[in-house]
Design a protein around this motif. Structure first.
Motif, PDB file in Angstrom:
ATOM      1  N   UNK A 287      20.709  17.877-135.814  1.00 47.14           N
ATOM      2  CA  UNK A 287      21.687  18.244-134.791  1.00 47.14           C
ATOM      3  C   UNK A 287      23.016  18.497-135.474  1.00 47.14           C
ATOM      4  N   UNK A 288      23.660  19.565-135.088  1.00 50.22           N
ATOM      5  CA  UNK A 288      24.976  19.871-135.649  1.00 50.22           C
ATOM      6  C   UNK A 288      25.983  19.873-134.522  1.00 50.22           C
ATOM      7  N   UNK A 289      26.980  19.015-134.652  1.00 54.33           N
ATOM      8  CA  UNK A 289      27.958  18.892-133.578  1.00 54.33           C
ATOM      9  C   UNK A 289      29.266  19.554-133.984  1.00 54.33           C
ATOM     10  N   UNK A 290      29.806  20.289-133.037  1.00 54.03           N
ATOM     11  CA  UNK A 290      31.035  21.029-133.262  1.00 54.03           C
ATOM     12  C   UNK A 290      32.223  20.129-132.941  1.00 54.03           C
ATOM     13  N   UNK A 291      32.751  19.483-133.970  1.00 53.88           N
ATOM     14  CA  UNK A 291      33.879  18.567-133.797  1.00 53.88           C
ATOM     15  C   UNK A 291      34.986  19.022-134.733  1.00 53.88           C
ATOM     16  N   UNK A 292      36.189  18.518-134.547  1.00 49.42           N
ATOM     17  CA  UNK A 292      37.221  18.877-135.523  1.00 49.42           C
ATOM     18  C   UNK A 292      37.869  17.666-136.178  1.00 49.42           C
ATOM     19  N   UNK A 293      37.202  16.515-136.099  1.00 55.73           N
ATOM     20  CA  UNK A 293      37.790  15.297-136.680  1.00 55.73           C
ATOM     21  C   UNK A 293      37.479  15.141-138.162  1.00 55.73           C
ATOM     22  N   UNK A 294      36.597  15.976-138.700  1.00 53.01           N
ATOM     23  CA  UNK A 294      36.239  15.834-140.113  1.00 53.01           C
ATOM     24  C   UNK A 294      35.095  14.858-140.311  1.00 53.01           C
ATOM     25  N   UNK A 295      35.040  14.287-141.506  1.00 50.90           N
ATOM     26  CA  UNK A 295      33.953  13.375-141.867  1.00 50.90           C
ATOM     27  C   UNK A 295      33.832  12.212-140.874  1.00 50.90           C
ATOM     28  N   UNK A 296      34.944  11.704-140.429  1.00 51.24           N
ATOM     29  CA  UNK A 296      34.938  10.559-139.512  1.00 51.24           C
ATOM     30  C   UNK A 296      34.400  10.898-138.120  1.00 51.24           C
ATOM     31  N   UNK A 297      33.970  12.121-137.923  1.00 51.68           N
ATOM     32  CA  UNK A 297      33.457  12.530-136.610  1.00 51.68           C
ATOM     33  C   UNK A 297      32.324  11.639-136.119  1.00 51.68           C
TER      34      UNK A 297
ATOM     35  N   UNK B   1      49.898  19.429-142.440  1.00 53.81           N
ATOM     36  CA  UNK B   1      49.841  17.977-142.645  1.00 53.81           C
ATOM     37  C   UNK B   1      48.941  17.596-143.822  1.00 53.81           C
ATOM     38  N   UNK B   2      47.799  18.273-143.946  1.00 54.98           N
ATOM     39  CA  UNK B   2      46.893  17.909-145.031  1.00 54.98           C
ATOM     40  C   UNK B   2      47.537  18.179-146.397  1.00 54.98           C
ATOM     41  N   UNK B   3      48.228  19.309-146.499  1.00 50.98           N
ATOM     42  CA  UNK B   3      48.897  19.631-147.755  1.00 50.98           C
ATOM     43  C   UNK B   3      49.985  18.615-148.082  1.00 50.98           C
ATOM     44  N   UNK B   4      50.779  18.272-147.088  1.00 55.57           N
ATOM     45  CA  UNK B   4      51.823  17.257-147.292  1.00 55.57           C
ATOM     46  C   UNK B   4      51.173  15.938-147.713  1.00 55.57           C
TER      47      UNK B   4
ATOM     48  N   UNK C 218      40.234  12.717-147.103  1.00 59.39           N
ATOM     49  CA  UNK C 218      38.910  13.360-147.141  1.00 59.39           C
ATOM     50  C   UNK C 218      38.056  12.989-145.926  1.00 59.39           C
ATOM     51  N   UNK C 219      38.472  11.977-145.191  1.00 63.01           N
ATOM     52  CA  UNK C 219      37.705  11.571-143.996  1.00 63.01           C
ATOM     53  C   UNK C 219      38.127  12.372-142.763  1.00 63.01           C
ATOM     54  N   UNK C 220      39.260  13.052-142.878  1.00 61.36           N
ATOM     55  CA  UNK C 220      39.778  13.799-141.728  1.00 61.36           C
ATOM     56  C   UNK C 220      39.596  15.291-141.995  1.00 61.36           C
ATOM     57  N   UNK C 221      40.182  16.100-141.155  1.00 62.61           N
ATOM     58  CA  UNK C 221      40.144  17.543-141.375  1.00 62.61           C
ATOM     59  C   UNK C 221      41.560  18.079-141.256  1.00 62.61           C
ATOM     60  N   UNK C 222      41.738  19.237-141.868  1.00 66.99           N
ATOM     61  CA  UNK C 222      42.972  19.978-141.770  1.00 66.99           C
ATOM     62  C   UNK C 222      43.431  20.064-140.307  1.00 66.99           C
ATOM     63  N   UNK C 223      42.506  20.483-139.448  1.00 65.36           N
ATOM     64  CA  UNK C 223      42.809  20.675-138.030  1.00 65.36           C
ATOM     65  C   UNK C 223      43.223  19.377-137.357  1.00 65.36           C
ATOM     66  N   UNK C 224      42.465  18.316-137.602  1.00 68.14           N
ATOM     67  CA  UNK C 224      42.772  17.059-136.914  1.00 68.14           C
ATOM     68  C   UNK C 224      44.095  16.484-137.416  1.00 68.14           C
TER      69      UNK C 224
END
Lengths: 385, 385
Positions: free
Chosen positions: A356-366, B196-199, A240-246
Motif C-alpha cells: 500500500x502506498x499512502x499519499x502523505x506529506x509528513x515524510x518518513x515519520x508518516x 525551512x529544510x534548507x535553513x 531526514x524524518x520530515x519532508x521539505x513540504x511538512x
C-alpha cells in the motif's frame, strides 16, 4: 462520600485508551551469542504489554520500535504524563491494533538504553558501563532476543509483528527467522537494504558523537558523555524524518526574532525551525545514550537482506506470514520504491504480500500519522481471517 | 636548441582549455555599507578573468560561485595542478561559456575566505582576524561588491551572469539590482527563497561548528579553529548535494574492510561512502574558514526574494534581462519546482524567461555535470542575438 469516578486519584481509562501501564523487565539468565560472535552471560529486555493473552496464547502482536523509540508505545505511565506512548494513536481498545482482541507486546531493543541491555548497562565483571565493549548488535539479534521474551511469556504464535523504519526491518526479519511463529508481518516506511545515503547520514551522526571530546571512546558516566555531539546527530537525523513540504508548512521562514543588526547575533537562533531543531536535540540527550545511538545506527547500516541471503527472494524463501508493506510518498529516507520493492520480492518468492502506498506529506515519520487510512489498513490486515 | 613547444617550462594551452591563469586582487579603497547597516572602510575581492574585454567593454560574463566555491572557476594555476577550476568543463575557448567571445570574470564572494574580505581577514584596527565582528553579509552585499569590481574593470555591460545554487541566487539578485547592466541571467539549481529544510540543514552545520570548543566564539588563528565541527558540517552538507541514486551507484554498500568482529571496531570506517565523506570533510577544513561557513550559510538562509520585495513578481519588476532558469530532476536541495517557480514568476512579471528541466540523477550538484545538454543550453542562451 468519595466518588471514585470523579476522584483525581483514581483512573478510569478513556474509551479507546490503554490507560495506565507499567514497564516490566525480562531477565534472560542464559548466555546469548550475538551475530558478531561475542556473547553475554544473559540480558534484560524492558517491555510493556496491553490487552490479555488468550487461552491458546496465540493472539500476541509485537510492536517494533525505530531507532530512537522504546517499549512505551501506548498508554501512560502516570496521570501527569503529558504524552502517551509513541504509537498510542494506533494501539488501544477498539483501535487499529485492538487491545480488546490482541495481546500487544513492545520491548526496548537489545543494544538500547531504556532499560534493555546495551552499552550503558553495567558490566558485572567491571562494575562500570560496557560502553563500546558491549557486543555489536544486529537487527537479527534484536528479534532473537524478543523471541526469548515471547517464549518466556508462553506465547505460542504471533498474530502479528508491526513496525516502521527500523521497526519495519525487525518485522521483516521476524518473518524470515521464525516463519512458523509469525502469522502476519506489517512493515512500514522501511527498506530491505540500507543504502549509501542512509549509511552516510548515520555516519555523520556517529562522527558528531565520536568526535565530541566528551565521548572519550565511549567511557562516560550516567548523564555525561557527548551531549553536544548527540544533539547534533539528532538535529540532523530529525530533518531526514520530515519532508521539505511538512517543514515548510510547519515553520516556513517564520522568525523567532527580528533579524539582528549586530553581526555576531546573526548566528543566534533566528528562525522557528532552528529553535525547533534545537529543542529536538536538547530533549533527546536527556533520554538517549550516545553509545546506543552508535550501536543502533550501525545495526541499521548492516541491515541488508539481499546481501545477507544472496538475494531478496532467497531471504524471503522461508517466510510463511502474509505481509503488508506500506510506503509513503513523501518519505525520502526510505522512499516508496524501496517499500514496494520488498512487496514485489515477496510476491516473486511466492509469498502472500500486499503493498500500500499512502499519499502523505509528513515524510518518513508518516507512519506515525493520525491517519484513518493507516488505521484501516492495519486493522483490516490484522483481523483478516 | 630549446624547442619552446616541447619544453616542460613553456605552456601552450590545450585546445578548448583556458590554461594557466592567475588570481588578482581588487582592493576597493572606499567605505562599503552592508545591508545590515555596518560598514567597512574598504574591502578586497580576489578574482580571475579569462578571455579579453572587447572595445565596447560589454562582453563580460560573471560566473557566480556556490557556498564552498571560489574565484578559480577555470584553468589551472600551475602545470602541477591535479584539477582545474571548478567549472572548467563549461568555460574556455569554444566551450559553452566561450572565452574566445566573452570576457569571463569570477570573484570570491564578500564574506568568503579565499582572498576576499571576510571573517578571516585581518581587522586593521586590531591586527587580528575580524572573526564574527565582520559585518553580516547578504547575497545582495555579494553582488554589490562585484559591481564595484566591474566598474573598476571598466565593464559597461554584463553579457551574462551565471551561477548554480547560491550562485543562482546571486544571478537573480544581479538581474534585480542592476537591470540596465545585465543582459542575460542564468540561474541553475537554485531557489528564490531558502525554505525551512534548507535553513535546518544549514543550522545543523553551524551548530556543529559553533559547539566545537575550538570555535571559541570565532576567535582562532590561521589553520586552527573548529576543524572537527567544520568537517562534520561539510560531510552532512555533501550528502545534500548528491542524490540517493547517485550515492548508491557510486558507493552502494561496498565495504572498505570486512565487517569486524570486535565490537568497538564496528564503529570504524567500514563502508566506502563513509571513507568518501571523511575525505570530503578533511579536505574541506584545509581550504575553508569556519566563520566564513557560518556567514555564507546565513546569507543563504536570509535569501528570500518574495519576503524582501513583497512578492516574487514585485522582486522581478525591475528586471530587464532575459533569464534562463534550469532545474534538475534529482536535486532535492533546490528541487525543480523551486526553479520552475522562478521562471513562472518572471513570466508573470512580464519578463522574458526560459525554464529548462534536465533529467539527471546526480542531485543538486547536477549543474556541475559534464553534460552536453547543459552546454548547449548555456551556449545557445548566451549567444542568442
Amino acid at each position: 462520600m468519595n466518588d471514585a469516578d470523579n476522584s483525581p486519584y483514581s483512573h478510569t481509562p478513556e474509551p479507546g485508551e490503554v490507560g495506565l501501564v507499567e514497564p516490566r523487565d525480562f531477565v534472560h539468565p542464559q548466555p546469548f551469542t550475538f551475530d558478531c560472535g561475542q556473547s553475554l552471560p544473559g540480558f534484560t529486555l524492558r517491555y510493556e504489554t496491553y490487552g490479555r493473552l488468550n487461552a491458546a496464547r496465540d493472539n500476541a502482536v509485537i510492536v517494533l520500535h525505530a531507532l530512537s523509540g522504546d517499549h512505551h508505545c501506548a498508554g501512560i505511565h502516570s496521570l501527569n504524563d503529558r504524552k502517551p506512548g509513541w504509537w498510542n494513536n494506533l494501539i488501544g481498545p477498539g483501535k487499529a491494533v485492538d487491545t480488546n482482541r490482541f495481546f500487544v507486546l513492545c520491548s526496548n531493543v537489545l543494544g538500547g538504553c531504556q532499560g534493555s541491555s546495551g552499552p550503558s548497562s553495567i558490566n558485572p565483571a567491571t562494575g562500570v558501563p560496557y560502553g563500546i565493549s558491549f557486543p555489536f548488535v544486529t537487527v537479527r539479534d534484536m528479534i532473537r532476543a524478543q523471541k526469548l521474551l515471547c517464549d518466556h511469556l508462553g506465547i505460542t504464535r504471533l498474530a502479528g509483528v508491526i513496525g516502521g523504519s527500523m521497526g519495519g526491518m525487525q518485522a521483516l526479519q521476524w518473518g524470515i527467522e521464525y516463519p512458523d511463529f509469525v502469522h502476519r508481518v506489517i512493515a512500514m516506511a522501511t527498506t530491505a537494504r540500507e543504502n549509501a545515503q542512509g549509511i552516510a547520514f548515520n555516519e555523520v551522526g556517529r562522527q558528531a558523537i565520536m568526535q565530541d571530546p566528551d565521548w572519550n571512546q565511549g567511557i562516560y558516566g550516567k548523564g555525561g558523555g557527548p551531549r553536544v555531539g548527540l544533539a547534533i546527530a539528532r538535529m540532523m537525523a530529525h530533518i531526514t524524518y520530515l519532508s521539505d513540504t511538512s517543514m515548510d508548512r510547519k515553520f516556513g521562514r517564520r522568525k523567532k526574532s527580528a533579524a539582528p543588526a549586530a553581526s555576531g547575533a546573526a548566528l543566534d537562533v533566528q528562525f522557528e525551525v532552528e529553535s525547533y531543531l534545537k529543542h529536538q536535540g536538547e530533549s533527546f540527550i536527556n533520554r538517549f545514550d550516545a553509545n546506543s545511538y552508535l550501536y543502533i545506527t550501525r545495526a541499521i547500516d548492516h541491515f541488508d537482506l539481499p546481501g545477507t541471503y544472496g538475494s531478496l527472494e532467497q531471504a524471503f524463501a522461508p517466510v510463511k506470514a502474509h505481509s503488508l508493506v506500506v510506503g509513503f510518498t513523501s518519505d525520502w529516507l526510505f522512499p516508496p520504491e524501496q517499500n514496494r520493492h520488498i512487496a514485489l520480492a515477496l510476491l516473486r518468492a511466492g509469498k502472500r504480500a500486499t503493498y500500500a502506498q499512502l499519499d502523505t506529506d509528513l515524510g518518513h515519520d508518516s507512519f506515525l500519522l493520525e491517519s484513518p487510512q493507516i488505521y484501516d489498513l492495519v486493522r483490516d490486515f490484522l483481523e483478516r481471517a
